[in-house]
Design a protein around this motif. Sequence first.
Motif: not given
Length: 133
Positions: A21-38
Amino acid sequence: MMDALIAGKLHARPEERTSAKGGAFATARLRAVAGDGESLFVNCIAFEPQAMAALLALDVGDAVSVAGSITPKVWTDREGTTRPALDIVVARVLTSYHVQRRCGAMAPGASGGPQQRPHQGSGPDDGSEPLDF
Protein backbone atom coordinates in the motif's frame (compact mmCIF):
# COMPACT_ATOMS: atom_id res chain seq x y z
CA MET A 1 0.43 -9.45 22.93
CA MET A 2 3.26 -8.79 25.37
CA ASP A 3 5.47 -5.73 25.77
CA ALA A 4 9.21 -6.28 26.10
CA LEU A 5 12.59 -4.61 26.20
CA ILE A 6 15.23 -6.71 24.42
CA ALA A 7 18.96 -6.03 24.15
CA GLY A 8 21.35 -7.64 21.71
CA LYS A 9 23.50 -7.08 18.64
CA LEU A 10 22.37 -6.65 15.07
CA HIS A 11 22.82 -9.86 13.11
CA ALA A 12 22.16 -8.24 9.72
CA ARG A 13 22.02 -4.72 8.38
CA PRO A 14 18.55 -3.16 8.85
CA GLU A 15 16.59 -2.60 5.65
CA GLU A 16 13.99 -0.06 4.64
CA ARG A 17 11.02 -1.50 2.78
CA THR A 18 7.71 -0.41 1.35
CA SER A 19 4.42 -2.22 1.84
CA ALA A 20 2.05 -3.05 -1.03
CA LYS A 21 0.00 0.00 0.00
CA GLY A 22 3.06 2.27 -0.14
CA GLY A 23 3.77 2.53 3.58
CA ALA A 24 7.41 2.62 4.67
CA PHE A 25 8.79 0.32 7.36
CA ALA A 26 12.16 -0.99 8.52
CA THR A 27 13.22 -4.54 9.35
CA ALA A 28 16.18 -5.79 11.34
CA ARG A 29 17.39 -9.04 12.83
CA LEU A 30 18.79 -8.96 16.34
CA ARG A 31 20.71 -11.69 18.13
CA ALA A 32 20.07 -11.70 21.88
CA VAL A 33 21.54 -14.04 24.46
CA ALA A 34 18.90 -16.06 26.32
CA GLY A 35 19.17 -17.03 29.99
CA ASP A 36 20.74 -20.39 29.15
CA GLY A 37 23.51 -18.77 27.10
CA GLU A 38 21.96 -19.74 23.77
CA SER A 39 21.41 -17.13 21.08
CA LEU A 40 17.86 -16.08 20.38
CA PHE A 41 16.96 -14.37 17.12
CA VAL A 42 14.61 -11.41 17.29
CA ASN A 43 12.91 -10.30 14.06
CA CYS A 44 12.28 -6.56 14.32
CA ILE A 45 9.87 -4.44 12.32
CA ALA A 46 9.40 -0.71 12.86
CA PHE A 47 6.66 1.52 11.48
CA GLU A 48 7.21 4.62 13.63
CA PRO A 49 9.45 7.17 11.84
CA GLN A 50 11.77 7.67 14.84
CA ALA A 51 12.20 3.93 15.42
CA MET A 52 12.78 3.38 11.70
CA ALA A 53 15.44 6.10 11.52
CA ALA A 54 17.21 4.80 14.61
CA LEU A 55 17.31 1.23 13.26
CA LEU A 56 18.43 2.27 9.78
CA ALA A 57 21.35 4.24 11.25
CA LEU A 58 22.84 1.01 12.69
CA ASP A 59 25.07 -1.63 11.15
CA VAL A 60 25.88 -5.31 11.67
CA GLY A 61 27.27 -5.98 15.14
CA ASP A 62 25.98 -2.76 16.72
CA ALA A 63 24.57 -3.12 20.21
CA VAL A 64 20.94 -2.05 20.48
CA SER A 65 17.93 -2.33 22.76
CA VAL A 66 14.42 -2.35 21.33
CA ALA A 67 11.09 -2.00 23.09
CA GLY A 68 7.72 -2.97 21.72
CA SER A 69 5.12 -5.71 21.36
CA ILE A 70 6.48 -9.23 21.01
CA THR A 71 5.16 -12.50 19.64
CA PRO A 72 7.00 -15.74 20.48
CA LYS A 73 7.83 -18.00 17.51
CA VAL A 74 9.76 -21.18 16.72
CA TRP A 75 11.92 -22.03 13.70
CA THR A 76 13.73 -25.14 12.54
CA ASP A 77 17.47 -25.06 11.87
CA ARG A 78 19.33 -27.06 9.21
CA GLU A 79 19.70 -30.03 11.54
CA GLY A 80 15.95 -30.18 12.14
CA THR A 81 16.13 -28.78 15.69
CA THR A 82 13.35 -26.37 16.64
CA ARG A 83 14.58 -23.15 18.20
CA PRO A 84 12.80 -20.21 19.81
CA ALA A 85 12.58 -16.79 18.18
CA LEU A 86 10.71 -13.56 18.78
CA ASP A 87 8.97 -11.11 16.49
CA ILE A 88 8.80 -7.55 17.82
CA VAL A 89 6.98 -4.51 16.53
CA VAL A 90 9.49 -1.88 17.60
CA ALA A 91 8.15 1.26 19.24
CA ARG A 92 11.43 2.57 20.70
CA VAL A 93 15.13 2.05 19.98
CA LEU A 94 18.01 2.69 22.39
CA THR A 95 21.65 2.57 21.28
CA SER A 96 24.94 3.52 22.91
CA TYR A 97 24.72 6.79 20.96
CA HIS A 98 21.45 7.62 22.73
CA VAL A 99 22.95 6.76 26.13
CA GLN A 100 26.05 8.93 25.53
CA ARG A 101 23.91 11.81 24.31
CA ARG A 102 21.58 11.50 27.33
CA CYS A 103 24.51 11.32 29.77
CA GLY A 104 26.01 14.42 28.18
CA ALA A 105 22.72 16.26 28.43
CA MET A 106 22.33 15.25 32.07
CA ALA A 107 25.83 16.43 33.09
CA PRO A 108 25.78 19.33 35.56
CA GLY A 109 25.92 22.63 33.70
CA ALA A 110 25.20 21.06 30.30
CA SER A 111 22.68 22.84 28.13
CA GLY A 112 19.27 21.58 29.22
CA GLY A 113 20.80 19.39 31.95
CA PRO A 114 20.39 19.72 35.70
CA GLN A 115 22.27 22.55 37.37
CA GLN A 116 24.33 22.13 40.56
CA ARG A 117 22.03 22.74 43.48
CA PRO A 118 23.20 24.36 46.68
CA HIS A 119 23.90 22.01 49.59
CA GLN A 120 20.61 20.86 51.15
CA GLY A 121 21.90 18.94 54.21
CA SER A 122 20.31 19.11 57.67
CA GLY A 123 22.91 21.57 58.96
CA PRO A 124 25.80 23.66 57.74
CA ASP A 125 28.46 21.13 58.81
CA ASP A 126 26.57 17.80 58.76
CA GLY A 127 29.14 16.22 56.38
CA SER A 128 26.51 15.02 53.91
CA GLU A 129 26.91 15.47 50.16
CA PRO A 130 24.16 16.84 47.92
CA LEU A 131 22.30 14.22 45.89
CA ASP A 132 21.94 14.99 42.21
CA PHE A 133 19.17 12.86 40.78
